[in-house]
Scaffold this active site. Structure first.
Site, PDB file in Angstrom:
ATOM      1  N   GLU A  53      26.029 -69.184   9.432  1.00 53.03           N
ATOM      2  CA  GLU A  53      25.547 -67.814   9.383  1.00 53.03           C
ATOM      3  C   GLU A  53      24.896 -67.508   8.040  1.00 53.03           C
ATOM      4  O   GLU A  53      23.984 -66.689   7.956  1.00 53.03           O
ATOM      5  CB  GLU A  53      26.722 -66.865   9.680  1.00 53.03           C
ATOM      6  CG  GLU A  53      26.353 -65.398   9.779  1.00 53.03           C
ATOM      7  CD  GLU A  53      26.441 -64.697   8.430  1.00 53.03           C
ATOM      8  OE1 GLU A  53      25.748 -63.680   8.259  1.00 53.03           O
ATOM      9  OE2 GLU A  53      27.183 -65.183   7.561  1.00 53.03           O
ATOM     10  N   GLN A  74      38.289 -55.828   3.217  1.00 54.51           N
ATOM     11  CA  GLN A  74      38.678 -57.070   3.880  1.00 54.51           C
ATOM     12  C   GLN A  74      38.696 -58.270   2.929  1.00 54.51           C
ATOM     13  O   GLN A  74      39.294 -59.285   3.244  1.00 54.51           O
ATOM     14  CB  GLN A  74      37.765 -57.334   5.075  1.00 54.51           C
ATOM     15  CG  GLN A  74      38.030 -56.350   6.209  1.00 54.51           C
ATOM     16  CD  GLN A  74      37.270 -56.680   7.476  1.00 54.51           C
ATOM     17  OE1 GLN A  74      36.183 -57.250   7.443  1.00 54.51           O
ATOM     18  NE2 GLN A  74      37.826 -56.305   8.610  1.00 54.51           N
ATOM     19  N   TYR A  93      33.886 -59.012  16.928  1.00 51.25           N
ATOM     20  CA  TYR A  93      34.040 -58.768  15.490  1.00 51.25           C
ATOM     21  C   TYR A  93      35.485 -59.012  15.055  1.00 51.25           C
ATOM     22  O   TYR A  93      35.734 -59.638  14.023  1.00 51.25           O
ATOM     23  CB  TYR A  93      33.602 -57.341  15.158  1.00 51.25           C
ATOM     24  CG  TYR A  93      32.205 -57.048  15.639  1.00 51.25           C
ATOM     25  CD1 TYR A  93      31.108 -57.666  15.042  1.00 51.25           C
ATOM     26  CD2 TYR A  93      31.977 -56.194  16.714  1.00 51.25           C
ATOM     27  CE1 TYR A  93      29.819 -57.425  15.500  1.00 51.25           C
ATOM     28  CE2 TYR A  93      30.692 -55.938  17.176  1.00 51.25           C
ATOM     29  CZ  TYR A  93      29.620 -56.560  16.565  1.00 51.25           C
ATOM     30  OH  TYR A  93      28.349 -56.331  17.025  1.00 51.25           O
ATOM     31  N   LEU A  94      36.431 -58.546  15.855  1.00 55.18           N
ATOM     32  CA  LEU A  94      37.837 -58.794  15.539  1.00 55.18           C
ATOM     33  C   LEU A  94      38.150 -60.284  15.626  1.00 55.18           C
ATOM     34  O   LEU A  94      38.959 -60.805  14.854  1.00 55.18           O
ATOM     35  CB  LEU A  94      38.735 -58.004  16.495  1.00 55.18           C
ATOM     36  CG  LEU A  94      40.217 -57.970  16.132  1.00 55.18           C
ATOM     37  CD1 LEU A  94      40.439 -57.292  14.789  1.00 55.18           C
ATOM     38  CD2 LEU A  94      41.023 -57.271  17.222  1.00 55.18           C
ATOM     39  N   ALA A  95      37.498 -60.977  16.551  1.00 56.14           N
ATOM     40  CA  ALA A  95      37.707 -62.424  16.689  1.00 56.14           C
ATOM     41  C   ALA A  95      37.415 -63.145  15.388  1.00 56.14           C
ATOM     42  O   ALA A  95      38.109 -64.103  15.011  1.00 56.14           O
ATOM     43  CB  ALA A  95      36.811 -62.974  17.797  1.00 56.14           C
ATOM     44  N   ASP A  96      36.402 -62.699  14.690  1.00 57.30           N
ATOM     45  CA  ASP A  96      36.031 -63.272  13.395  1.00 57.30           C
ATOM     46  C   ASP A  96      36.976 -62.801  12.295  1.00 57.30           C
ATOM     47  O   ASP A  96      37.446 -63.581  11.468  1.00 57.30           O
ATOM     48  CB  ASP A  96      34.586 -62.868  13.106  1.00 57.30           C
ATOM     49  CG  ASP A  96      34.170 -63.081  11.672  1.00 57.30           C
ATOM     50  OD1 ASP A  96      34.632 -64.057  11.074  1.00 57.30           O
ATOM     51  OD2 ASP A  96      33.384 -62.281  11.160  1.00 57.30           O
ATOM     52  N   HIS A 131      29.122 -66.171  13.074  1.00 61.23           N
ATOM     53  CA  HIS A 131      30.063 -65.682  12.067  1.00 61.23           C
ATOM     54  C   HIS A 131      31.424 -66.358  12.243  1.00 61.23           C
ATOM     55  O   HIS A 131      32.043 -66.797  11.265  1.00 61.23           O
ATOM     56  CB  HIS A 131      30.238 -64.168  12.201  1.00 61.23           C
ATOM     57  CG  HIS A 131      29.327 -63.368  11.343  1.00 61.23           C
ATOM     58  ND1 HIS A 131      28.107 -62.902  11.783  1.00 61.23           N
ATOM     59  CD2 HIS A 131      29.443 -62.939  10.062  1.00 61.23           C
ATOM     60  CE1 HIS A 131      27.519 -62.218  10.812  1.00 61.23           C
ATOM     61  NE2 HIS A 131      28.303 -62.224   9.758  1.00 61.23           N
TER      62      HIS A 131
END
Length: 345
Positions: free
Chosen positions: A9, A99, A282-285, A308
């Site tokens: 990415e 984060q 997005y949460l998976a990443d 990502h």
């Protein structure tokens, strides 16, 4: 170790994950070719804020931390708990800064973060995503925190502020987020700044509610008018299924109809459920890193294997070779993620 910042990415996520893991594992790193393929390559104010904040939390030695730099050397020191204030100075994303820092401060013993910049800006998790989607799943893994928005910050001025009170982390535990996601409750939030016409938030909310009800989903709708240094609007849609969370947010823009803002939030929410996923992409990443640091196994299904996600797994493997990350499926398709972590707490 040397990490190629142009891999996969090729964005700022490589830097943020490396900063966190360097301080947690006490492994120094050199990052080269930072954001080499981007229109404005090298470190931008958003990335510099992450570097400087991580260095301050961990008393790290840094060279190359300059705007436009494509080469960074980071030598970690000892993490310190406490209260910290960081101002990005632009509309850079406070969500991405959070984060980078949350695990560091929790493992150091807890503390408080005041982060200033953009709270709802493109290409980043907004405050409400952190509070309503990300944090509840992290809490199920053993992380403890309270988030509060003090001022909203939209592009281009920013000027927002969030408060994060973070408890000490005793242990992180793997979790199983089994598909499918079937929401017990779905929430809609329609927000506009007070300098924009009030009909915008009503139209956003009405369109979102109509699409959800047509899909057979009841929802709770909330409308808010807020103050910000820059005008802005957004729609958020998120759902809860036991410990599982899915959420999508869309920002308004000059010339974009309010109804389209709502559609950009609702449609991926419905598509993720149709894909029989258990998290959004997005949460998976974003939970891959805590899963790699957790005791036991973490399992979930993402509606889309993103670059990502694949890149984050690649960076993690540099610092945590003992952690086993398996991503089953093809990029761009639904896939399973299985992580056997290597706890360091």
């Amino acid at each position: 170790m040397t990490i190629d910042g142009s891999y996969g990415e090729g964005g700022g996520q490589i830097l943020r994950t490396a900063l966190t893991l360097s301080l947690l594992t006490q492994k120094p790193f050199r990052l080269i070719n930072i954001r080499a393929g981007r229109p404005k390559p090298g470190l931008r104010p958003q990335h510099l804020a992450c570097v400087k904040a991580a260095a301050r939390l961990g008393k790290a030695e840094v060279s190359g931390a300059e705007r436009g730099s494509m080469d960074l050397l980071f030598v970690p020191g000892r993490l310190r708990p406490g209260a910290y204030t960081f101002d990005i100075g632009t509309a850079g994303a406070t969500g991405l800064l959070f984060q980078t820092l949350y695990l560091l401060l929790a493992i150091a013993g807890g503390g408080r973060l005041i982060l200033r910049g953009g709270t709802h800006v493109p290409m980043s998790p907004c405050f409400h995503y952190l509070a309503e989607v990300f944090l509840p799943v992290l809490s199920a893994m053993g992380f403890s925190a309270r988030l509060e928005i003090r001022r909203y910050g939209f592009y281009p001025v920013g000027g927002g502020e969030i408060l994060a009170e973070i408890g000490p982390l005793e242990t992180l535990s793997g979790i199983r987020l089994e598909p499918p996601f079937s929401p017990e409750a779905t929430s809609v939030l329609s927000v506009v700044t007070s300098d924009l016409p009030d009909h915008i938030r009503r139209r956003q909310a009405q369109r979102a509610e109509k699409l959800l009800r047509e899909a057979g989903l009841a929802c709770e709708v909330r409308l808010e008018s807020v103050k910000s240094a820059s005008p802005g609007t957004f729609v958020g849609v998120w759902g809860q299924d036991e410990i599982k969370r899915i959420g999508y947010f869309a920002l308004g823009a000059r010339g974009k109809p309010a109804e389209r803002v709502a559609e950009e939030a609702v449609r991926p929410y419905l598509e993720t459920m149709r894909a029989r996923a258990s998290v959004d992409e997005y949460l998976a990443d974003q939970i891959l890193l805590p899963a790699a640091l957790a005791e036991g196994q973490t399992f979930y299904v993402t509606p889309k294997i993103t670059r990502h996600l694949l890149t984050n797994a690649w960076v993690i493997s540099h610092f945590l070779p003992e952690a086993k990350i398996e991503i089953r499926g093809q990029e761009g398709r639904t896939g399973e993620v299985i992580v056997n972590g290597t706890p360091i707490v």
